[in-house]
Design an enzyme around this catalytic site. Structure first.
Site, PDB file in Angstrom:
ATOM      1  N   LYS A  89      11.636  15.617  -9.229  1.00 41.18           N
ATOM      2  CA  LYS A  89      10.294  15.276  -9.459  1.00 41.18           C
ATOM      3  C   LYS A  89       9.199  15.804  -8.605  1.00 41.18           C
ATOM      4  O   LYS A  89       7.943  15.849  -8.867  1.00 41.18           O
ATOM      5  CB  LYS A  89      10.220  13.799  -9.563  1.00 41.18           C
ATOM      6  CG  LYS A  89      10.716  13.084 -10.810  1.00 41.18           C
ATOM      7  CD  LYS A  89      10.278  11.611 -11.203  1.00 41.18           C
ATOM      8  CE  LYS A  89      10.600  10.894 -12.541  1.00 41.18           C
ATOM      9  NZ  LYS A  89      12.326  11.027 -12.507  1.00 41.18           N
ATOM     10  N   GLU A 111       0.814   6.941 -13.194  1.00 35.18           N
ATOM     11  CA  GLU A 111       1.271   5.704 -13.734  1.00 35.18           C
ATOM     12  C   GLU A 111       2.671   5.892 -13.802  1.00 35.18           C
ATOM     13  O   GLU A 111       3.416   7.016 -13.667  1.00 35.18           O
ATOM     14  CB  GLU A 111       1.066   5.675 -15.304  1.00 35.18           C
ATOM     15  CG  GLU A 111       1.850   5.874 -16.449  1.00 35.18           C
ATOM     16  CD  GLU A 111       1.757   7.631 -16.452  1.00 35.18           C
ATOM     17  OE1 GLU A 111       2.570   8.167 -16.807  1.00 35.18           O
ATOM     18  OE2 GLU A 111       0.649   8.050 -16.502  1.00 35.18           O
ATOM     19  N   SER A 377      19.931  16.494 -11.829  1.00 33.95           N
ATOM     20  CA  SER A 377      18.496  16.223 -11.493  1.00 33.95           C
ATOM     21  C   SER A 377      18.264  15.255 -10.420  1.00 33.95           C
ATOM     22  O   SER A 377      17.375  15.478  -9.709  1.00 33.95           O
ATOM     23  CB  SER A 377      17.843  15.548 -12.828  1.00 33.95           C
ATOM     24  OG  SER A 377      18.459  14.566 -13.234  1.00 33.95           O
TER      25      SER A 377
HETATM   26  C1  LIG Z   1      12.854  10.709 -13.818  1.00 35.29           C
HETATM   27  C2  LIG Z   1      14.229  11.261 -13.930  1.00 35.29           C
HETATM   28  C3  LIG Z   1      14.646  12.025 -14.818  1.00 35.29           C
HETATM   29  C4  LIG Z   1      14.035  11.975 -16.400  1.00 35.29           C
HETATM   30  O1  LIG Z   1      12.722  12.577 -16.358  1.00 35.29           O
HETATM   31  P1  LIG Z   1      12.594  14.148 -17.046  1.00 35.29           P
HETATM   32  O2  LIG Z   1      11.091  14.248 -17.023  1.00 35.29           O
HETATM   33  O3  LIG Z   1      13.289  14.003 -18.434  1.00 35.29           O
HETATM   34  O4  LIG Z   1      13.291  15.051 -16.076  1.00 35.29           O
HETATM   35  C5  LIG Z   1      16.020  12.641 -14.827  1.00 35.29           C
HETATM   36  N1  LIG Z   1      16.622  12.648 -13.640  1.00 35.29           N
HETATM   37  C6  LIG Z   1      16.236  11.720 -12.687  1.00 35.29           C
HETATM   38  C7  LIG Z   1      17.070  11.947 -11.374  1.00 35.29           C
HETATM   39  C8  LIG Z   1      14.963  11.412 -12.506  1.00 35.29           C
HETATM   40  O5  LIG Z   1      14.247  10.663 -11.330  1.00 35.29           O
END
Ligand SMILES: *Cc1c(COP(=O)(O)O)cnc(C)c1O
Length: 394
Positions: A89, A111, A377
């Site tokens: 993020k 938000e 992610s």
């Molecule tokens: C917020 C988040 C997501 C989901 O958000 P996307 O916009 O779909 O990427 C996925 N993995 C993690 C670790 C997150 O913090």
């Protein structure tokens, strides 16, 4: 066929800017300037420098040997979990805070549902010494106390949204209301590839550093910049958009988007938007969203707060409709099992969101020399309580 946004802000039939008249000047200002800013040398230098020295990029592309052995493929993990603040993020919030500065904005609003985007926003506001106001549903404030504490420690003001279901969509309404009231000095920092044009395209471009690096790293490690497959989880879709971006036109590379099935796609407790959703307007863009027969947005459910979103970004709606990406899903239990598995065999505790992407390995057949990249992610520290609560004794 192009998978990139057209000049009117659309991906096929999806996208656009469905916003109140009063918001037009704000969105128009951003639309008129975002590409000029993103393509300027000064922005590119500042962005690259902060990604390198503050976020910790490039993140490693790791050949997961034991995971590969287990599934009979060659599996690489793109380690976004090693970014500062523990997930992808921050790539987006660093980029947008620089855009806000280039536009001369002094006040940042955002938000957040789970609080993760709120933390990533509060982090870059602290870094840039900018005022930060985060709108968050009253219910979510109670559910996500550690992230609320982090945001406050970072100097953000967390404002509870007390209307409706007191969750994300109510916080979004509050943020939009604030932006209408403060068009001159305020920048609205959106956390995924959602919202009115140009946000989905801007966020995808900022996150595209992920697939840019994957290409360079795969080329260096294997001699070929293209894998056979890229897998990523989808909440709003920003980490998937980043991991897919430079492969969208490489039709030989399969793109796998993984949604949260919660207790099961048809259980009534799910966030598998592409399977359950219909075309409608959410958060200012035309996309696929989960809604009831009266067009009211239904509350999604997933064990992972970051995938608990009733829509998907317009790019993903188009990738789904055009079948460029294959949409799969994993239940809460499948995600938990995949998280324990990765932890045991690779020594990496993934975020619960990411665990959904890992879970689909069990639903596919591979050939040994098939190269698979999974976008890791985020890290799982924030989910430790859930992991401990669900751990079975052995
Ligand atoms: C917020 C988040 C997501 C989901 O958000 P996307 O916009 O779909 O990427 C996925 N993995 C993690 C670790 C997150 O913090």
């Amino acid at each position: 066929m192009s998978y990139f946004v057209d000049k009117n802000g659309y991906y096929g039939q999806f996208g656009g800017a469905f916003i109140p008249e009063l918001l037009h000047p704000n969105v128009q200002e951003l639309e008129d300037n975002y590409l000029k800013i993103l393509e300027s040398e000064s922005f590119k230098n500042e962005f690259r420098d902060l990604l390198d020295t503050y976020v910790g990029r490039p993140t490693p592309l790791y050949l997961a040997k034991r995971l590969s052995e287990k599934f009979g493929a060659t599996i690489y993990l793109k380690r976004e979990d090693l970014c500062h603040t523990g997930a992808h993020k921050i790539n987006n919030t660093i980029g947008q805070i620089l855009v806000a500065k280039h536009l001369g904005k002094k006040r940042i609003i955002a938000e957040t549902g789970a609080g993760q985007h709120g933390v990533a926003t509060a982090t870059v506001c602290a870094l840039m010494n900018l005022e930060c106001i985060v709108f968050m549903g009253e219910v979510d404030i109670k559910r996500q106390a550690p992230n609320v504490a982090r945001m406050k420690m970072l100097g953000a003001k967390v404002v509870p949204a007390t209307s409706g279901s007191k969750t994300l969509k109510d916080a979004t309404n509050e943020a939009i209301r604030d932006w209408i009231g403060n068009p001159e000095d305020t920048y609205y920092l959106i956390g995924s590839v959602v919202g009115p044009h140009p946000y989905p395209d801007m966020v995808a471009r900022l996150q595209s550093v992920i697939s840019k690096e994957i290409k360079e790293q795969l080329k260096a490690q294997t001699g070929n910049e293209n894998p056979d497959m890229v897998i990523a989880c989808v909440g709003g879709g920003s980490n998937a958009a980043g991991a897919f971006y430079h492969y969208l036109d490489e039709e030989k590379v399969d793109l796998i988007a993984v949604e949260a099935a919660g207790l099961g796609v048809n259980s009534g407790e799910s966030a598998a938007t592409s399977q359950l959703g219909e075309v409608g307007v959410l958060h200012g863009s035309k996309t696929i969203l989960m809604q009831d027969e009266f067009g009211q947005v239904t509350e999604p459910y997933s064990i992972s707060a970051g995938l608990d979103y009733p829509g998907i970004g317009p790019l993903h709606a188009f990738l789904h409709e055009s079948k460029r990406a294959i949409f799969m899903n994993a239940t809460d239990q499948e995600a938990l099992d995949a998280a324990y598995e990765l932890t045991k065999i690779e020594g990496i505790i993934p975020a619960l969101e990411t665990a959904h992407a890992l879970a689909v390995l069990h639903k596919m057949k591979f050939e040994k020399n098939q190269v698979v990249v999974i976008n890791l992610s985020g890290r799982g520290d924030k989910d430790l309580e859930t992991y401990i609560a669900n751990l079975k004794d052995e």
